[in-house]
Design a protein around this motif. Structure first.
Motif, PDB file in Angstrom:
ATOM      1  N   THR A   8       0.846  -1.195   0.000  1.00  0.00           N
ATOM      2  CA  THR A   8       0.000   0.000   0.000  1.00  0.00           C
ATOM      3  C   THR A   8       0.880   1.244   0.000  1.00  0.00           C
ATOM      4  O   THR A   8       1.650   1.472   0.942  1.00  0.00           O
ATOM      5  N   GLY A   9       0.786   2.040  -1.081  1.00  0.00           N
ATOM      6  CA  GLY A   9       1.565   3.267  -1.171  1.00  0.00           C
ATOM      7  C   GLY A   9       0.949   4.381  -0.335  1.00  0.00           C
ATOM      8  O   GLY A   9      -0.062   4.187   0.346  1.00  0.00           O
ATOM      9  N   TYR A  10       1.554   5.554  -0.424  1.00  0.00           N
ATOM     10  CA  TYR A  10       1.077   6.693   0.365  1.00  0.00           C
ATOM     11  C   TYR A  10       0.192   7.561  -0.516  1.00  0.00           C
ATOM     12  O   TYR A  10       0.568   7.936  -1.640  1.00  0.00           O
ATOM     13  N   SER A  11      -0.984   7.907  -0.007  1.00  0.00           N
ATOM     14  CA  SER A  11      -1.955   8.694  -0.758  1.00  0.00           C
ATOM     15  C   SER A  11      -1.711  10.178  -0.532  1.00  0.00           C
ATOM     16  O   SER A  11      -1.638  10.635   0.619  1.00  0.00           O
ATOM     17  N   VAL A  18      -3.518  10.975  -5.306  1.00  0.00           N
ATOM     18  CA  VAL A  18      -2.573  10.188  -6.095  1.00  0.00           C
ATOM     19  C   VAL A  18      -1.796   9.305  -5.139  1.00  0.00           C
ATOM     20  O   VAL A  18      -1.291   9.768  -4.110  1.00  0.00           O
ATOM     21  N   VAL A  19      -1.695   8.037  -5.455  1.00  0.00           N
ATOM     22  CA  VAL A  19      -0.955   7.095  -4.620  1.00  0.00           C
ATOM     23  C   VAL A  19       0.478   7.017  -5.126  1.00  0.00           C
ATOM     24  O   VAL A  19       0.724   6.696  -6.286  1.00  0.00           O
ATOM     25  N   GLY A  33       5.436   4.073   1.537  1.00  0.00           N
ATOM     26  CA  GLY A  33       4.208   3.351   1.865  1.00  0.00           C
ATOM     27  C   GLY A  33       3.725   3.667   3.263  1.00  0.00           C
ATOM     28  O   GLY A  33       4.398   4.335   4.049  1.00  0.00           O
ATOM     29  N   ASN A  34       2.528   3.176   3.557  1.00  0.00           N
ATOM     30  CA  ASN A  34       1.941   3.364   4.881  1.00  0.00           C
ATOM     31  C   ASN A  34       2.618   2.450   5.901  1.00  0.00           C
ATOM     32  O   ASN A  34       3.251   1.446   5.552  1.00  0.00           O
ATOM     33  N   LYS A  35       2.453   2.820   7.177  1.00  0.00           N
ATOM     34  CA  LYS A  35       2.995   2.008   8.264  1.00  0.00           C
ATOM     35  C   LYS A  35       2.134   0.768   8.447  1.00  0.00           C
ATOM     36  O   LYS A  35       0.956   0.845   8.822  1.00  0.00           O
ATOM     37  N   SER A  36       2.704  -0.408   8.165  1.00  0.00           N
ATOM     38  CA  SER A  36       2.012  -1.671   8.406  1.00  0.00           C
ATOM     39  C   SER A  36       3.013  -2.807   8.271  1.00  0.00           C
ATOM     40  O   SER A  36       3.967  -2.720   7.490  1.00  0.00           O
ATOM     41  N   TRP A  37       2.786  -3.860   9.026  1.00  0.00           N
ATOM     42  CA  TRP A  37       3.668  -5.020   8.916  1.00  0.00           C
ATOM     43  C   TRP A  37       3.482  -5.713   7.576  1.00  0.00           C
ATOM     44  O   TRP A  37       4.412  -6.348   7.064  1.00  0.00           O
ATOM     45  N   ALA A  38       2.303  -5.573   6.980  1.00  0.00           N
ATOM     46  CA  ALA A  38       2.083  -6.156   5.653  1.00  0.00           C
ATOM     47  C   ALA A  38       3.005  -5.494   4.635  1.00  0.00           C
ATOM     48  O   ALA A  38       3.577  -6.170   3.770  1.00  0.00           O
TER      49      ALA A  38
END
Length: 288
Positions: A8-11, A18-19, A33-38
């Motif tokens: 997941t990129g940053y919006s 725009v991502v 990207g967003n903060k996530s373990w995924a």
């Protein structure tokens, strides 16, 4: 990975957002990207797969994980999973600081340090004077223009200190007054010919340094504290102080060359006593 919803990129933006997932130039890559373990697991898997498919090696030890408003312990654990180090803001990408206030002088320190390192590197010591001039022009032209094409230099909050006039600051008039107030050697109007495009650069530089007494004669080296006063005498052993006028004109060894040069040119003349008069004399011989 973004299209497959694995990463997941940053919006950026509101309604028409725009991502942004990556920025890449040559081998410099910025993954966003967003903060996530995924996302952390996806990054690790994607980079390992890239190595296996391309045969190239990702240098995790030179890579950094940088967080914005993220807990330091989470960043440290995520960096351990990725096998990289934890970075901090501001950081450099393509030689430019990412984040920070360009109105602060501290923001420009990496660029100033980059200019210093380019100009003071060990390799520059082995360049000729002409090579150093070309290096100086290229560095002072390219690096500031590159940086200023992205950021605006400080104006009011902080400002560069122009040492000759710290109150009014830098002005073109101030530079002109500074230069014209200094004592300048008398130069014939045709001396501009030394920078003619048909004159080799190394010859132009030699003539320019000679006219302004900037050659490393023993007299100049004594003034700069490089050699002792006892070693100021001419290299030929004639017993006279080695300055430019002596070395090029009045030395019984080197000065004796000029009558031979005039005979070769087929002209007549008398020996000059100063470098500037000598240069004017030979310009007149050429009919310029």
């Amino acid at each position: 990975m973004v299209e497959a919803n694995v990463f997941t990129g940053y919006s950026v933006g509101g309604a028409n957002s725009v991502v942004v997932s990556h920025l890449q130039f040559a081998d410099d890559t910025l993954l966003i990207g967003n903060k996530s373990w995924a996302n952390v697991r996806a990054l690790r898997a994607g980079l390992v797969l890239f190595e296996a498919m391309s045969g190239l090696k990702v240098n995790f030890h030179k890579s950094s994980l940088v967080g914005v408003n993220i807990n330091a312990s989470w960043l440290s654990e995520a960096a351990s999973v990725l096998g990289c180090k934890v970075g901090k803001i501001p950081f450099l990408y393509l030689g430019l600081p990412i984040r920070g206030n360009p109105r602060r002088l501290l923001f420009w320190e990496p660029i100033v340090n980059c200019i210093k390192s380019r100009l003071s590197g060990w390799h520059s010591r082995y360049l000729s004077f002409g090579g150093r001039l070309i290096l100086l022009k290229s560095v002072l032209t390219a690096l500031p223009v590159y940086a200023l094409s992205f950021f605006k230099a400080p104006s009011e909050t902080d400002r560069w200190i122009w040492l000759p006039d710290q109150i009014s600051g830098y002005t073109v008039r101030g530079v002109y007054d500074l230069l014209t107030s200094q004592e300048q050697p008398h130069v014939h109007q045709n001396m501009e010919l030394i920078w003619h495009n048909q004159v080799p650069l190394k010859v132009s530089i030699l003539a320019w340094r000679l006219l302004r007494d900037r050659l490393p004669t023993k007299s100049n080296l004594v003034e700069r504290g490089i050699i002792s006063v006892e070693n100021r005498f001419c290299v030929t052993g004639c017993g006279q102080v080695e300055d430019v006028n002596h070395l090029f004109l009045s030395c019984p060894i080197f000065g004796a060359l000029w009558p031979l040069v005039r005979a070769w040119l087929g002209v007549e003349g008398v020996d000059s006593h100063t470098i500037s008069d000598h240069c004017v004399q030979f310009i007149e011989y050429a009919g310029l």
